[in-house]
Design a protein around this motif. Structure first.
Motif, short mmCIF file in Angstrom:
data_model
loop_
_atom_site.label_atom_id
_atom_site.label_comp_id
_atom_site.label_asym_id
_atom_site.label_seq_id
_atom_site.Cartn_x
_atom_site.Cartn_y
_atom_site.Cartn_z
N THR A 22 27.33 24.14 68.67
CA THR A 22 28.35 24.68 69.44
C THR A 22 29.56 23.97 69.86
O THR A 22 29.47 22.63 69.21
CB THR A 22 27.78 24.83 70.88
OG1 THR A 22 27.52 23.66 71.38
CG2 THR A 22 26.43 25.65 70.83
N PRO A 23 30.73 24.51 70.18
CA PRO A 23 31.80 23.54 70.48
C PRO A 23 31.59 22.32 71.09
O PRO A 23 32.15 21.29 70.82
CB PRO A 23 32.94 24.46 71.12
CG PRO A 23 32.52 25.78 70.86
CD PRO A 23 31.01 25.67 70.63
N MET A 134 29.83 28.07 64.15
CA MET A 134 30.53 27.97 65.36
C MET A 134 30.69 29.27 66.22
O MET A 134 30.61 29.66 67.25
CB MET A 134 31.97 27.59 65.28
CG MET A 134 32.02 25.88 64.90
SD MET A 134 31.50 25.04 65.95
CE MET A 134 32.99 24.65 67.08
N SER A 135 30.80 30.43 65.32
CA SER A 135 30.71 31.90 65.92
C SER A 135 29.51 32.49 65.92
O SER A 135 29.56 33.72 66.28
CB SER A 135 31.93 32.66 65.12
OG SER A 135 31.46 32.59 63.70
N SER A 136 28.41 31.94 65.42
CA SER A 136 27.35 32.81 65.40
C SER A 136 26.55 32.77 66.50
O SER A 136 26.73 31.99 67.29
CB SER A 136 26.12 32.04 64.19
OG SER A 136 25.83 31.02 64.73
N ARG A 137 25.76 34.07 66.68
CA ARG A 137 24.99 34.08 68.04
C ARG A 137 23.51 34.24 67.73
O ARG A 137 23.30 35.32 66.92
CB ARG A 137 25.63 35.53 68.73
CG ARG A 137 26.88 35.60 69.14
CD ARG A 137 27.26 36.80 69.96
NE ARG A 137 26.58 36.88 70.97
CZ ARG A 137 25.49 37.90 71.06
NH1 ARG A 137 25.18 38.65 70.24
NH2 ARG A 137 25.18 37.98 72.42
N THR A 165 23.01 32.25 71.85
CA THR A 165 23.82 31.18 71.84
C THR A 165 25.21 31.67 71.59
O THR A 165 25.47 32.84 70.96
CB THR A 165 23.82 30.19 70.90
OG1 THR A 165 23.77 30.81 69.38
CG2 THR A 165 22.35 29.53 70.88
N ASN A 166 26.39 30.85 72.00
CA ASN A 166 27.75 31.14 71.89
C ASN A 166 28.15 32.85 72.27
O ASN A 166 28.95 33.37 71.71
CB ASN A 166 28.23 31.11 70.34
CG ASN A 166 28.01 29.76 69.63
OD1 ASN A 166 28.46 28.92 70.43
ND2 ASN A 166 27.38 29.40 68.61
N SER A 167 27.37 32.95 73.27
CA SER A 167 27.46 34.35 73.84
C SER A 167 28.50 34.14 75.20
O SER A 167 29.04 32.95 75.61
CB SER A 167 26.35 35.20 74.38
OG SER A 167 26.51 36.21 74.72
N THR A 198 24.31 27.36 75.01
CA THR A 198 24.74 27.04 73.95
C THR A 198 24.22 26.55 72.80
O THR A 198 24.87 26.42 71.59
CB THR A 198 25.85 25.58 74.61
OG1 THR A 198 24.81 24.52 75.09
CG2 THR A 198 26.63 25.99 75.56
N SER A 199 22.92 26.25 72.85
CA SER A 199 22.08 26.09 71.69
C SER A 199 20.76 26.47 71.95
O SER A 199 20.02 26.95 73.16
CB SER A 199 22.31 24.57 71.20
OG SER A 199 21.60 23.64 72.07
#
Length: 557
Positions: A22-23, A134-137, A165-167, A198-199
């Protein structure tokens, strides 16, 4: 590196490799590599191995690349090159110059260019891999249960929903939500709250309450906040984040690592069982605070409407609603203090009779309208007297209610619940007794004990204050008595921003618990509202619980 540092760096590197970075994690990885040479060396070794594996994977699928390189090498002339500085040299020496040494190298120019191109291609693969990560969910958690949960329109979840994640941010307006991560870490969220997954082992709490229970297989689970990072070391801990971004960490079992500050000035503190810390966002200041075991909901069960804050409790508001104290009562159901009858009531100013009225409820001894004349206010069926009872105007406006007063005249035009300390009261997660002065109620502790397997009532606890929806300026007093003995009084409550905490110890010989609200002894200015002394005296007892003493081993279940 110590085991915790190793665990963290490899967790981050694995997240990078597995498309789950994640960022925030990438920023943390960057900081670790740039500030710790030992971690930088671990990173280089990891990336070197990763790149090699990527290269050989591409080579095995790419039409005999190795044979092609061998052919080029056989016809290319030799050249001499300087030994270059390595990336590790720069990292370890910072701005220190490293001398280079001229030396002949028996390599072919085209082979070097081919290898550089191949490595560059592999690095591009790695970079593309990272960007896609970075953009995967990836789904990593499940909403396993909820009670009274109201989600914002763009974050609605139902029991059984998978969280990725990353949602987007999930915003819980009210109620409770229980999240179970795939690694068996459990997090209970209490609204209002907003969070992001985030993860696979990390959640970012923007504001609200969260309680985390982490088994051994999930050690390293972490919660980010706007002002801190909390890493689990095998524990149970609660986090409260204010709207301003300040963080409170309360460790109830095991220990945690608390990380604060920015890249330039990081600080790490170990916080163990029974300790708590507060982190102020604007200056990253860490201060010691008292650990509050009752602040967080640790477990919920929607089937029985169970909301557990670490110790078994009896909900007195639920008893007023005709329930057993475990969530079976009716909201907005109450008891008329003049007649002793139970039911649903609207509001109306009425004069009391001065009598103590029995109630058809096995857990309630009786009710009354406190008037204080001649110091002979009876408050129990055994004849206990409230000696300190002040003189009142002997008026009551509503029944004693389990809830927020939905049917009161002043509430008819309101769409939302009133609030106490900025929290909606009269809900499943923040139950309340609505006791508009003047009112009194006495609970039969002995009858309650007989209904319990252990029967050990340890104390009475409650928040108390004035409703935010008080129509005009109010002023009232509250009183708590045990067998006619005054144990607690709070006088002159007139500010909706203040919430007081009541904690009264109880032992096995105590029979009756009495709660009273009176009008603050301000004068009546007219015979009819709103000029009575009781006008706007909206008294709220929130989370009015009897806490039960149990064995510590049972608490850990």
């Amino acid at each position: 590196m110590n085991p915790v540092e190793k665990n963290e760096i490899y967790s981050l590197l694995n997240a990078l490799r597995e498309n789950m970075i994640t960022p925030e994690q990438f920023e943390r990885l960057d900081y670790l590599i740039s500030s710790n040479p030992e971690m930088a060396e671990e990173y280089l070794g990891y990336v070197k191995l990763w790149t090699s594996l990527q290269f050989f994977q591409v080579a095995s699928q790419g039409s005999n690349i190795i044979s092609e390189l061998a052919n080029v090498e056989s016809i290319s002339p030799s050249v001499e090159i300087e030994k270059p500085k390595t990336l590790l040299d720069y990292i370890e020496s910072n701005e220190t110059t490293v001398d280079t040494v001229d030396q002949p190298v028996g390599k072919k120019r085209k082979v070097i260019f081919s290898l550089v191109g191949s490595i560059a291609a592999c690095l591009l693969v790695a970079v593309g891999f990272q960007i896609s990560a970075m953009s995967s969910r990836v789904e990593v958690a499940t909403l396993t249960d909820s009670i009274g949960a109201e989600w914002a329109s763009n974050s609605h979840l139902e029991n059984g929903s998978r969280l990725a994640t990353n949602s987007k941010s999930y915003r819980l307006k009210y109620g409770f939500a229980e999240l179970m991560f795939d690694n068996n870490a459990k997090v209970t969220i209490e609204g209002p709250a907003e969070f992001v997954i985030t993860s696979e082992d990390r959640i970012k709490l923007k504001y609200g309450y969260a309680y985390s229970s982490v088994p051994p297989e999930a050690i390293g689970f972490a919660i980010n906040t706007p002002s801190a990072l909390v890493i689990d070391l095998g524990t149970q801990f609660g986090i409260q984040v204010s709207y301003q971004g300040d963080t409170e960490l309360h460790v109830l079992k095991g220990k945690t690592t608390l990380i604060t500050g920015d890249k330039e000035k990081r600080a790490s503190t170990e916080v163990s069982q029974g300790l708590a810390r507060k982190v102020t966002k604007y200056n990253a200041k860490v201060s010691e605070i008292a650990c509050d075991e009752r602040l967080f909901v640790r477990d919920i069960e929607s089937k029985t409407n169970l909301i557990w804050r670490g110790r078994p409790t009896i909900n007195l508001a639920d008893i007023i609603g005709g329930g057993n104290g475990w969530g079976t009562g009716n909201l907005e159901y109450g008891i008329d203090a003049i007649t002793g009858k139970s039911g649903y009531f609207s509001s109306e100013d009425r004069r009391g009779t001065g009598k103590f009225m029995p109630v058809n409820n096995m857990f309630i001894d009786g009710v009354f309208v406190p008037q204080g004349f001649n110091n002979n206010q009876k408050i129990s069926s055994e004849g206990h007297i409230f000696v300190e009872c002040p003189k009142t105007n002997n008026v009551c406006y509503s029944a004693i209610l389990n809830g927020y007063g939905r049917d009161l005249e002043d509430y008819q035009w309101r769409a939302a619940h009133g609030k106490l300390g900025n929290r909606p009261y009269g809900t499943a997660e923040y139950p309340s007794i609505f006791m508009h002065a003047n009112l009194g109620i006495t609970f039969d502790l002995e009858a309650i004990r007989k209904s319990l397997p252990e029967g050990k009532i340890q104390r009475f606890v409650s928040d108390v204050g004035m409703s935010s929806d008080t129509p005009r300026d109010g002023n009232f007093d509250v009183w708590v008595l045990v067998d006619g003995e005054l144990r607690k009084s709070i006088k002159g409550i007139d500010d909706i921003s203040e919430v007081f905490f009541i904690d009264v110890a109880l032992d096995e010989s105590d029979r009756f618990l009495t709660l009273v609200s009176t009008d603050g002894e301000d004068p009546d200015l007219a015979e009819d509202s709103p000029m009575l002394a009781t006008d706007s005296d909206w008294c709220i007892f929130a989370r009015p619980y009897l806490e039960l003493a149990i064995d510590e081993k049972e608490t850990d279940k």
